[in-house]
Every structure is written in structure tokens, then in C-alpha cells.
Motif scaffolding. Structure first.
Motif, mmCIF file in Angstrom:
data_model
loop_
_atom_site.group_PDB
_atom_site.id
_atom_site.type_symbol
_atom_site.label_atom_id
_atom_site.label_comp_id
_atom_site.label_asym_id
_atom_site.label_seq_id
_atom_site.Cartn_x
_atom_site.Cartn_y
_atom_site.Cartn_z
ATOM 1 N N GLY A 19 0.917 -0.806 -0.204
ATOM 2 C CA GLY A 19 -0.392 -0.101 -0.187
ATOM 3 C C GLY A 19 1.016 1.265 0.320
ATOM 4 O O GLY A 19 0.563 2.215 -1.121
ATOM 5 N N ALA A 20 2.407 1.105 0.718
ATOM 6 C CA ALA A 20 2.868 2.671 1.056
ATOM 7 C C ALA A 20 3.485 2.807 -0.571
ATOM 8 O O ALA A 20 3.606 3.235 -0.949
ATOM 9 C CB ALA A 20 4.405 2.279 1.782
ATOM 10 N N SER A 21 3.944 1.266 -0.675
ATOM 11 C CA SER A 21 4.804 1.791 -2.578
ATOM 12 C C SER A 21 3.588 2.032 -2.948
ATOM 13 O O SER A 21 3.763 2.840 -4.339
ATOM 14 C CB SER A 21 5.695 0.201 -3.230
ATOM 15 N N ALA A 22 2.345 1.226 -3.509
ATOM 16 C CA ALA A 22 1.139 1.849 -4.608
ATOM 17 C C ALA A 22 0.973 3.369 -3.939
ATOM 18 O O ALA A 22 0.919 4.427 -4.922
ATOM 19 C CB ALA A 22 0.276 0.949 -4.145
ATOM 20 N N CYS A 23 1.140 3.820 -2.838
ATOM 21 C CA CYS A 23 0.832 5.496 -2.706
ATOM 22 C C CYS A 23 1.564 6.459 -3.069
ATOM 23 O O CYS A 23 1.784 7.080 -3.765
ATOM 24 C CB CYS A 23 0.335 5.560 -0.869
ATOM 25 N N ALA A 24 3.131 5.937 -2.993
ATOM 26 C CA ALA A 24 4.178 6.344 -3.833
ATOM 27 C C ALA A 24 4.357 7.137 -5.304
ATOM 28 O O ALA A 24 4.093 7.189 -5.444
ATOM 29 C CB ALA A 24 5.423 6.198 -2.761
ATOM 30 N N VAL A 25 3.546 5.907 -5.931
ATOM 31 C CA VAL A 25 4.371 5.621 -7.292
ATOM 32 C C VAL A 25 2.735 6.096 -7.924
ATOM 33 O O VAL A 25 2.589 6.366 -9.256
ATOM 34 C CB VAL A 25 4.598 4.013 -7.565
ATOM 35 N N TYR A 26 1.729 5.478 -7.318
ATOM 36 C CA TYR A 26 0.473 5.889 -8.438
ATOM 37 C C TYR A 26 0.363 7.260 -9.011
ATOM 38 O O TYR A 26 -0.035 7.538 -9.662
ATOM 39 C CB TYR A 26 -0.738 6.063 -6.787
ATOM 40 N N PRO A 27 1.042 8.705 -7.858
ATOM 41 C CA PRO A 27 0.915 10.215 -8.608
ATOM 42 C C PRO A 27 1.837 9.685 -10.062
ATOM 43 O O PRO A 27 1.666 10.861 -10.845
ATOM 44 C CB PRO A 27 1.781 11.175 -7.722
ATOM 45 N N THR A 28 2.906 9.149 -10.446
ATOM 46 C CA THR A 28 3.998 8.823 -10.928
ATOM 47 C C THR A 28 3.155 8.543 -12.261
ATOM 48 O O THR A 28 3.577 9.029 -13.027
ATOM 49 C CB THR A 28 5.109 8.713 -10.554
ATOM 50 N N ILE A 29 2.269 7.426 -11.499
ATOM 51 C CA ILE A 29 1.921 6.819 -13.231
ATOM 52 C C ILE A 29 0.666 7.557 -13.592
ATOM 53 O O ILE A 29 0.554 7.389 -14.777
ATOM 54 C CB ILE A 29 1.886 4.623 -12.861
ATOM 55 N N SER A 30 0.215 7.574 -12.561
ATOM 56 C CA SER A 30 -1.134 8.607 -13.264
ATOM 57 C C SER A 30 -0.627 10.062 -14.023
ATOM 58 O O SER A 30 -1.673 10.246 -15.668
ATOM 59 C CB SER A 30 -1.901 8.939 -11.835
ATOM 60 N N THR A 31 0.609 10.492 -13.524
ATOM 61 C CA THR A 31 1.339 11.952 -14.779
ATOM 62 C C THR A 31 1.410 11.055 -16.043
ATOM 63 O O THR A 31 0.737 11.778 -16.716
ATOM 64 C CB THR A 31 2.299 12.422 -14.030
ATOM 65 N N LEU A 32 2.304 9.919 -16.173
ATOM 66 C CA LEU A 32 2.672 9.774 -17.186
ATOM 67 C C LEU A 32 1.657 9.161 -17.997
ATOM 68 O O LEU A 32 1.745 9.354 -19.362
ATOM 69 C CB LEU A 32 3.317 8.426 -16.825
ATOM 70 N N ILE A 33 0.197 8.474 -17.866
ATOM 71 C CA ILE A 33 -0.237 8.038 -18.704
ATOM 72 C C ILE A 33 -1.141 9.121 -18.817
ATOM 73 O O ILE A 33 -2.085 9.732 -19.891
ATOM 74 C CB ILE A 33 -2.057 7.367 -17.657
ATOM 75 N N ALA A 34 -1.389 10.370 -17.813
ATOM 76 C CA ALA A 34 -1.977 11.366 -18.697
ATOM 77 C C ALA A 34 -1.005 12.828 -19.675
ATOM 78 O O ALA A 34 -1.859 13.330 -20.674
ATOM 79 C CB ALA A 34 -2.030 12.422 -17.804
ATOM 80 N N ASP A 35 0.420 12.126 -19.727
ATOM 81 C CA ASP A 35 1.241 13.069 -20.913
ATOM 82 C C ASP A 35 0.626 11.956 -22.105
ATOM 83 O O ASP A 35 0.948 11.882 -22.952
ATOM 84 C CB ASP A 35 2.677 12.830 -20.299
ATOM 85 N N ALA A 36 0.286 10.547 -21.317
ATOM 86 C CA ALA A 36 0.321 9.619 -22.792
ATOM 87 C C ALA A 36 -1.245 10.241 -24.003
ATOM 88 O O ALA A 36 -0.659 9.804 -24.778
ATOM 89 C CB ALA A 36 0.763 8.284 -22.658
ATOM 90 N N ILE A 37 -1.657 10.337 -22.847
ATOM 91 C CA ILE A 37 -3.245 10.912 -23.421
ATOM 92 C C ILE A 37 -2.991 11.902 -24.406
ATOM 93 O O ILE A 37 -3.680 11.815 -25.341
ATOM 94 C CB ILE A 37 -4.222 10.074 -22.683
ATOM 95 N N ASN A 38 -2.520 12.772 -23.005
ATOM 96 C CA ASN A 38 -2.763 14.320 -23.987
ATOM 97 C C ASN A 38 -4.061 14.736 -24.739
ATOM 98 O O ASN A 38 -3.360 15.110 -26.151
ATOM 99 C CB ASN A 38 -1.239 14.448 -24.592
ATOM 100 N N ASP A 39 -4.900 14.222 -24.511
ATOM 101 C CA ASP A 39 -6.338 14.887 -25.110
ATOM 102 C C ASP A 39 -6.901 16.071 -24.571
ATOM 103 O O ASP A 39 -7.245 16.259 -23.589
ATOM 104 C CB ASP A 39 -6.972 13.657 -25.812
ATOM 105 N N GLY A 40 -7.272 17.010 -25.608
ATOM 106 C CA GLY A 40 -7.649 18.316 -24.415
ATOM 107 C C GLY A 40 -8.926 17.724 -24.187
ATOM 108 O O GLY A 40 -9.626 18.534 -23.312
#
Length: 154
Positions: A19-40
Motif C-alpha cells: 500500500g505504501a509503495s502504491a501510494c508513492a508510485v500512483y502519482p507518477t504513473i497517473s502523470t505518465l498516463i495523462a501525458d500519454a493521452i494528452n487529449d484536451g
């Protein structure tokens, strides 16, 4: 107790670290996915209609919970099935032992009576001990083990 401490060490501590590692990694992964989508258009839907976003999150949480419950049920079912198979195998072996004792002790009534008493003791004191913990039964063997009495009598 010992079992609760062991469960905490085997389940609780790894779950906490996961849980602690998921909490630490989630923001980075969500940002990478948002950058990959990059659709307004996608971000405008999420920013204007938060109810759809919450609904998707709840659906994902429900699916994750269903998968975890299914895996837990499957694991518990496997444990229960293994217990029944082991019990069935032990009863089968006891039945075979009874048949072999009757063939071996043919014509020796005293030996036959001793062997049957040993089998009765084994069935009553070992096979029917369903309320006791199996580890306690295995570790605290009686001084007068009925199976050893059969062994020594033959």
C-alpha cells in the motif's frame, strides 16, 4: 497469540508495504498516463463532469474488490478441499488396515482382539478429533499410539 503474530508477519506487513509503495508510485504513473493521452477533450470531460469520473473510480474499486474476494474464496475452497481429500485418504488407509488386520490375524483370536482394540482407539482418538488443531495432534502424540501397538503386535 502465535497464529495472529504469524498472520501479521505474513499478510499485514507485506500489505502495508504494498500500500505504501502504491501510494508513492500512483502519482507518477497517473502523470505518465495523462501525458500519454494528452487529449484536451478527455480532460475537459473530466474537469466538467466529475460524476462520471467518480463513477469510473467506483466501478474500478468494485472490480478490484470482486477480484480480491474471488481469489480469497478460491484459496479458502482449495484449503477446504485439501482437508477433505486428506481426511478421505486417511479413512481409506484405515479401512485398508482393518481389512489387512482381519486377514493377518485369522486364527489368532487374542491378537485379533488386541488389533481391533487398537484400531478402535485410533479411530476414536485420532480420526474423530475434528475440534482439535491438527498441529497439536501431530506434535503431542500419545504414549500409547494405537498404530504403533498394531505395528508391534504384528
Amino acid at each position: 497469540s502465535y497464529a495472529q503474530t504469524l498472520t501479521l508477519l505474513r499478510v499485514g506487513i507485506p500489505a502495508f508495504f504494498a500500500g505504501a509503495s502504491a501510494c508513492a508510485v500512483y502519482p507518477t504513473i497517473s502523470t505518465l498516463i495523462a501525458d500519454a493521452i494528452n487529449d484536451g477533450g478527455v480532460f475537459s470531460v473530466v474537469s466538467q463532469d466529475s460524476s462520471q469520473y467518480i463513477q469510473n473510480i467506483l466501478t474500478t474499486c468494485g472490480l478490484t474488490f470482486s477480484i480480491l474476494v474471488g481469489q480469497t474464496y478460491y484459496f479458502m475452497y482449495q484449503q477446504q478441499e485439501a482437508v477433505y481429500y486428506a481426511l478421505f485418504e486417511e479413512v481409506t488407509v484405515a479401512k485398508s488396515l482393518l481389512e489387512q488386520v482381519s486377514l493377518m490375524a485369522q486364527g489368532r483370536p487374542k491378537t485379533y482382539r488386541v488389533l481391533l482394540d487398537s484400531i478402535r482407539t485410533y479411530v476414536e482418538n485420532d480420526l474423530r478429533q475434528l475440534q482439535s488443531e491438527p498441529a497439536e495432534l501431530l506434535s503431542a502424540r500419545p504414549d500409547e499410539d494405537p498404530l504403533e501397538a498394531i505395528l508391534y503386535a504384528t
